[in-house]
Design a protein around this motif. Structure first.
Motif, PDB file in Angstrom:
ATOM      1  N   GLY A 213      46.650 -12.349  55.224  1.00 47.80           N
ATOM      2  CA  GLY A 213      45.466 -12.359  56.061  1.00 47.80           C
ATOM      3  C   GLY A 213      44.753 -13.698  56.038  1.00 47.80           C
ATOM      4  N   ALA A 214      43.924 -13.909  57.066  1.00 52.50           N
ATOM      5  CA  ALA A 214      43.276 -15.212  57.238  1.00 52.50           C
ATOM      6  C   ALA A 214      42.320 -15.550  56.100  1.00 52.50           C
ATOM      7  CB  ALA A 214      42.542 -15.241  58.579  1.00 52.50           C
ATOM      8  N   ARG A 215      41.529 -14.553  55.684  1.00 53.22           N
ATOM      9  CA  ARG A 215      40.502 -14.848  54.682  1.00 53.22           C
ATOM     10  C   ARG A 215      41.123 -15.224  53.338  1.00 53.22           C
ATOM     11  NH1 ARG A 215      35.012 -13.622  54.275  1.00 53.22           N
ATOM     12  NH2 ARG A 215      35.127 -12.338  56.158  1.00 53.22           N
ATOM     13  N   ALA A 216      42.052 -14.423  52.858  1.00 48.85           N
ATOM     14  CA  ALA A 216      42.677 -14.707  51.565  1.00 48.85           C
ATOM     15  C   ALA A 216      43.451 -16.016  51.613  1.00 48.85           C
ATOM     16  CB  ALA A 216      43.600 -13.562  51.158  1.00 48.85           C
ATOM     17  N   ALA A 217      44.150 -16.258  52.734  1.00 46.65           N
ATOM     18  CA  ALA A 217      44.910 -17.501  52.859  1.00 46.65           C
ATOM     19  C   ALA A 217      43.987 -18.710  52.873  1.00 46.65           C
ATOM     20  CB  ALA A 217      45.762 -17.466  54.126  1.00 46.65           C
ATOM     21  N   ALA A 218      42.905 -18.635  53.643  1.00 41.52           N
ATOM     22  CA  ALA A 218      41.970 -19.761  53.725  1.00 41.52           C
ATOM     23  C   ALA A 218      41.330 -20.039  52.370  1.00 41.52           C
ATOM     24  CB  ALA A 218      40.903 -19.479  54.774  1.00 41.52           C
ATOM     25  N   LEU A 219      40.963 -18.981  51.649  1.00 40.43           N
ATOM     26  CA  LEU A 219      40.359 -19.168  50.334  1.00 40.43           C
ATOM     27  C   LEU A 219      41.349 -19.819  49.379  1.00 40.43           C
ATOM     28  CD1 LEU A 219      37.997 -18.720  48.411  1.00 40.43           C
ATOM     29  CD2 LEU A 219      38.868 -16.406  47.977  1.00 40.43           C
ATOM     30  N   ALA A 220      42.590 -19.353  49.375  1.00 35.19           N
ATOM     31  CA  ALA A 220      43.598 -19.911  48.472  1.00 35.19           C
ATOM     32  C   ALA A 220      43.889 -21.363  48.803  1.00 35.19           C
ATOM     33  CB  ALA A 220      44.878 -19.081  48.555  1.00 35.19           C
ATOM     34  N   ILE A 221      44.015 -21.683  50.082  1.00 32.95           N
ATOM     35  CA  ILE A 221      44.315 -23.060  50.490  1.00 32.95           C
ATOM     36  C   ILE A 221      43.128 -23.970  50.198  1.00 32.95           C
ATOM     37  CG2 ILE A 221      44.843 -24.527  52.475  1.00 32.95           C
ATOM     38  CD1 ILE A 221      46.333 -22.054  53.647  1.00 32.95           C
ATOM     39  N   GLY A 222      41.914 -23.478  50.459  1.00 32.54           N
ATOM     40  CA  GLY A 222      40.734 -24.281  50.145  1.00 32.54           C
ATOM     41  C   GLY A 222      40.626 -24.584  48.665  1.00 32.54           C
ATOM     42  N   LEU A 223      40.914 -23.586  47.829  1.00 29.07           N
ATOM     43  CA  LEU A 223      40.894 -23.836  46.387  1.00 29.07           C
ATOM     44  C   LEU A 223      41.945 -24.861  45.996  1.00 29.07           C
ATOM     45  CD1 LEU A 223      40.411 -20.229  44.931  1.00 29.07           C
ATOM     46  CD2 LEU A 223      38.730 -22.082  44.983  1.00 29.07           C
ATOM     47  N   TYR A 224      43.135 -24.768  46.583  1.00 28.85           N
ATOM     48  CA  TYR A 224      44.170 -25.751  46.256  1.00 28.85           C
ATOM     49  C   TYR A 224      43.733 -27.162  46.638  1.00 28.85           C
ATOM     50  CZ  TYR A 224      47.995 -28.884  47.159  1.00 28.85           C
ATOM     51  OH  TYR A 224      48.772 -30.016  47.207  1.00 28.85           O
ATOM     52  N   ALA A 225      43.223 -27.334  47.861  1.00 31.51           N
ATOM     53  CA  ALA A 225      42.930 -28.674  48.366  1.00 31.51           C
ATOM     54  C   ALA A 225      41.672 -29.282  47.775  1.00 31.51           C
ATOM     55  CB  ALA A 225      42.805 -28.632  49.890  1.00 31.51           C
ATOM     56  N   LEU A 226      40.704 -28.446  47.357  1.00 29.27           N
ATOM     57  CA  LEU A 226      39.395 -28.963  46.950  1.00 29.27           C
ATOM     58  C   LEU A 226      39.014 -28.640  45.514  1.00 29.27           C
ATOM     59  CD1 LEU A 226      37.451 -27.951  50.189  1.00 29.27           C
ATOM     60  CD2 LEU A 226      38.472 -30.181  49.668  1.00 29.27           C
ATOM     61  N   ALA A 227      39.697 -27.685  44.880  1.00 23.48           N
ATOM     62  CA  ALA A 227      39.304 -27.254  43.532  1.00 23.48           C
ATOM     63  C   ALA A 227      40.388 -27.512  42.504  1.00 23.48           C
ATOM     64  CB  ALA A 227      38.943 -25.765  43.547  1.00 23.48           C
ATOM     65  N   THR A 228      41.302 -28.416  42.798  1.00 21.33           N
ATOM     66  CA  THR A 228      42.321 -28.856  41.846  1.00 21.33           C
ATOM     67  C   THR A 228      42.403 -30.375  41.922  1.00 21.33           C
ATOM     68  OG1 THR A 228      44.246 -28.948  43.325  1.00 21.33           O
ATOM     69  CG2 THR A 228      43.647 -26.770  42.442  1.00 21.33           C
ATOM     70  N   PRO A 229      43.134 -31.016  41.026  1.00 19.42           N
ATOM     71  CA  PRO A 229      43.299 -32.474  41.128  1.00 19.42           C
ATOM     72  C   PRO A 229      43.944 -32.943  42.423  1.00 19.42           C
ATOM     73  CG  PRO A 229      43.831 -31.752  38.918  1.00 19.42           C
ATOM     74  CD  PRO A 229      43.638 -30.502  39.734  1.00 19.42           C
ATOM     75  N   ALA A 230      44.490 -32.033  43.231  1.00 18.50           N
ATOM     76  CA  ALA A 230      45.010 -32.435  44.544  1.00 18.50           C
ATOM     77  C   ALA A 230      43.930 -33.133  45.359  1.00 18.50           C
ATOM     78  CB  ALA A 230      45.543 -31.214  45.296  1.00 18.50           C
TER      79      ALA A 230
END
Length: 606
Positions: A213-230
């Motif tokens: 789903g859109a919400r879970a995917a967006a949250l997971a991708i946002g965490l990857y791009a902005l809440a990790t050393p990435a």
């Protein structure tokens, strides 16, 4: 997390697969804005990971040569001296090839004057931003200094004498003047850091949103791009994000090829995954997972698909060996075998290029440490691994099970390699050698989020777990946002904890890098809004109506608690030299107090 037997059967309407087409473009646009809003750059540090690649890019465009000698700039310590005597970066050449396009764009867009890219108002600075290498060595050692010979700092000797920010041989007019180093760096970081990150996030969206789903995917991708050393490495030309993009594009293609029995797609997947090693040698360990997938193809008698995947991977492998042979005299001779810096040569001479086997010190450094480990910079990685493990044991969707096993194996292989190294990684935010496999976390987070956000928590334990996850998410978004946009490379020699000793003092004092608001001649508003926007976006995604009042309250309280934890780091004991380290950073800060771009050196083409 609440224990829910099904995922898609229980997701609310706004998280259903039907919402996917409406969310991807908005997500990528938001990420692009946040990743492009700031350009943290301090030329005086002579970033040892970036500069050799930038010089090789210039050499490729101007001379058609891989060597980096004679371009008017000190390349720093991360270089190799070939048997011919010429200097080359000690890294594989893939990043330099992408940076060459950035150099060409910088040359094409350079003005007749100094020509910096990101001009305008930044934040306050405590110095001119023109400190040279000699000031750095004789003054305060810090994040731009050569530490004890094992980090990626600038060398203690050989720096160009500077006058007003321009090296001596340039001011004397030796050779044809190329674009400024700052302009080349901006374009190269755009093409080698930001764009690969956005492409990767787009690939993750296409693979996650239809399933979770859109919400879970967006949250997971946002965490990857902005809440990790990435987030930090999207702002740098270290090659980690470029390698991650190539690797994940290849792995996703291989999974689809196995499901559909498409040899052409398998060849493309093998080539993309193999190309990641052209950018970063560490990606080879993730290739073990891809090799396991090919073995599975053979066992399933999908001969053509297996052969195509193997043939595709052999193409970049052959190119890399050809580069090694042409430059270093043998297909298996890397730049690390010919390191021009004695301390680096000693470290890489042990074991397999520094890979000596797991040690408690390395486990602390790369996994557990608050200052440099995954637990400090992406503490929710354990939740993602739990989610991946749960998916890998399922018996439903074979494609998702295969993908979970593949990504979990790749993540584990690279993490094992990290904790087996005899060196720490020099200038870094978090465990930088593991960044190439951090996209695996997005799949685990999406699976967990789809379950956790599908309805109100069923117990107080689940409520506390939701709040704890929100606290760790806001902690991660805050510290990674500050690092990525203020100072995305720490030398921890004189720093115990970079958040209270570097990031919070810079932010409280009003320091800001070159920014979009500065470029638009708007009043400088710093980088706080970038961090605040990321946190606000995560809270919105993590508080659907289906979560109920108690669940949404847990997320909001947990978010505030996470920010409180960031503030509480000020109570941690500081390194005795941390104040000197901070003074050094303030001394070399760009832009200077005037707000105009600092002077930037030009590459000399001879």
């Amino acid at each position: 997390m609440p224990d829910r037997p099904g995922v898609m059967a229980q997701v609310p309407e706004d998280m259903s697969p039907g919402a996917c087409p409406r969310g991807g473009a908005a997500l990528l646009a938001a990420l692009a804005l946040l990743l492009l809003a700031a350009f943290p750059y301090a030329e005086a540090t002579r970033n040892a990971n970036e500069r050799p690649r930038l010089l090789q890019a210039a050499s490729l465009v101007e001379r058609g040569s891989w060597r980096i000698d004679g371009l008017g700039l000190d390349p720093g310590p991360d270089v190799a001296r070939a048997p011919s005597g010429a200097l080359y970066p000690n890294k594989p050449p893939g990043t330099s090839v992408v940076a060459a396009l950035g150099y060409a764009l910088a040359r094409a867009t350079a003005g007749a004057d100094e020509g910096g890219v990101s001009g305008g108002t930044g934040g306050r600075a405590a110095g001119s931003g023109r400190a040279g290498a000699k000031e750095q060595v004789a003054g305060e050692p810090g994040s731009g200094s050569m530490s004890d010979g094992t980090g990626d700092g600038a060398s203690a000797d050989g720096g160009a004498d500077r006058a007003g920010g321009v090296s001596k041989d340039m001011s004397e007019g030796a050779g044809r003047r190329g674009p400024t180093l700052r302009a080349v760096t901006w374009w190269a970081r755009l093409l080698g850091g930001v764009l690969p990150t956005l492409v990767l996030c787009g690939l993750l969206w296409r693979s996650l949103a239809p399933r979770f789903g859109a919400r879970a995917a967006a949250l997971a991708i946002g965490l990857y791009a902005l809440a990790t050393p990435a987030a930090a490495y999207a702002h740098l030309l270290y090659g980690h994000q470029l390698a991650a993009c190539l690797l994940w594009a290849g792995l996703l293609a291989l999974v689809r090829a196995r499901e559909a029995g498409r040899p052409g797609l398998a060849a493309l997947g093998g080539a993309l995954a193999g190309a990641a090693v052209l950018v970063e040698y560490t990606a080879a360990f993730a290739g073990l997972a891809a090799a396991g997938l090919v073995i599975g193809l053979v066992r399933a008698r999908q001969w053509a698909t297996a052969a195509a995947a193997t043939a595709g991977a052999l193409v970049p492998a052959g190119l890399l060996m050809a580069y090694h042979a042409a430059v270093f005299g043998g297909p298996l001779k890397t730049g690390y075998h010919h390191s021009a810096t004695a301390a680096f040569a000693e470290k890489h001479g042990e074991g397999l290029l520094g890979l000596v086997g797991p040690s408690w010190h390395a486990i602390q450094t790369h996994a557990l440490s608050l200052a440099s480990g995954l637990c400090g910079w992406a503490p929710l990685w354990l939740v993602a691994v739990w989610g991946l493990g749960k998916m890998a044991r399922e018996t439903g969707d074979r494609g998702q099970v295969l993908r979970a096993r593949l990504e979990l194996t790749a993540f584990a292989a690279v993490l094992l390699a990290c904790v087996s190294l005899n060196f720490e990684g020099g200038w870094r935010v978090g465990p930088r050698y593991a960044v190439v496999v951090l996209p695996a976390l997005a799949l685990g987070w999406a699976a967990v989020a789809a379950r956790a956000l599908a309805g109100p928590p069923r117990s107080w334990a689940a409520t506390l777990g939701l709040g704890a996850a929100a606290a760790l998410a806001s902690w991660s978004l805050a510290i990674n946002g500050l690092a990525a946009n203020l100072w995305p490379h720490f030398d921890l020699t004189n720093v115990n904890q970079p958040v209270p000793e570097v990031l919070l003092p810079l932010w409280r004092a009003g320091f800001a890098p070159y920014t979009l608001t500065g470029l638009l001649r708007a009043p400088g508003i710093g980088i706080g809004w970038i961090v605040a926007a990321a946190i606000a976006g995560a809270v919105v995604l993590a508080t659907p109506r289906a979560l109920g009042v108690r669940g949404r309250a847990a997320v909001i309280v947990g978010t505030l608690a996470g920010l409180g934890l960031v503030a509480a780091t000020r109570t941690l004991p500081q390194h005795p030299r941390s104040a000197a380290n901070l003074r050094y950073i303030q001394k070399v800060w760009e832009p200077p107090r005037s707000g105009a771009p600092a002077a930037s050196e030009r590459i000399v083409v001879r």
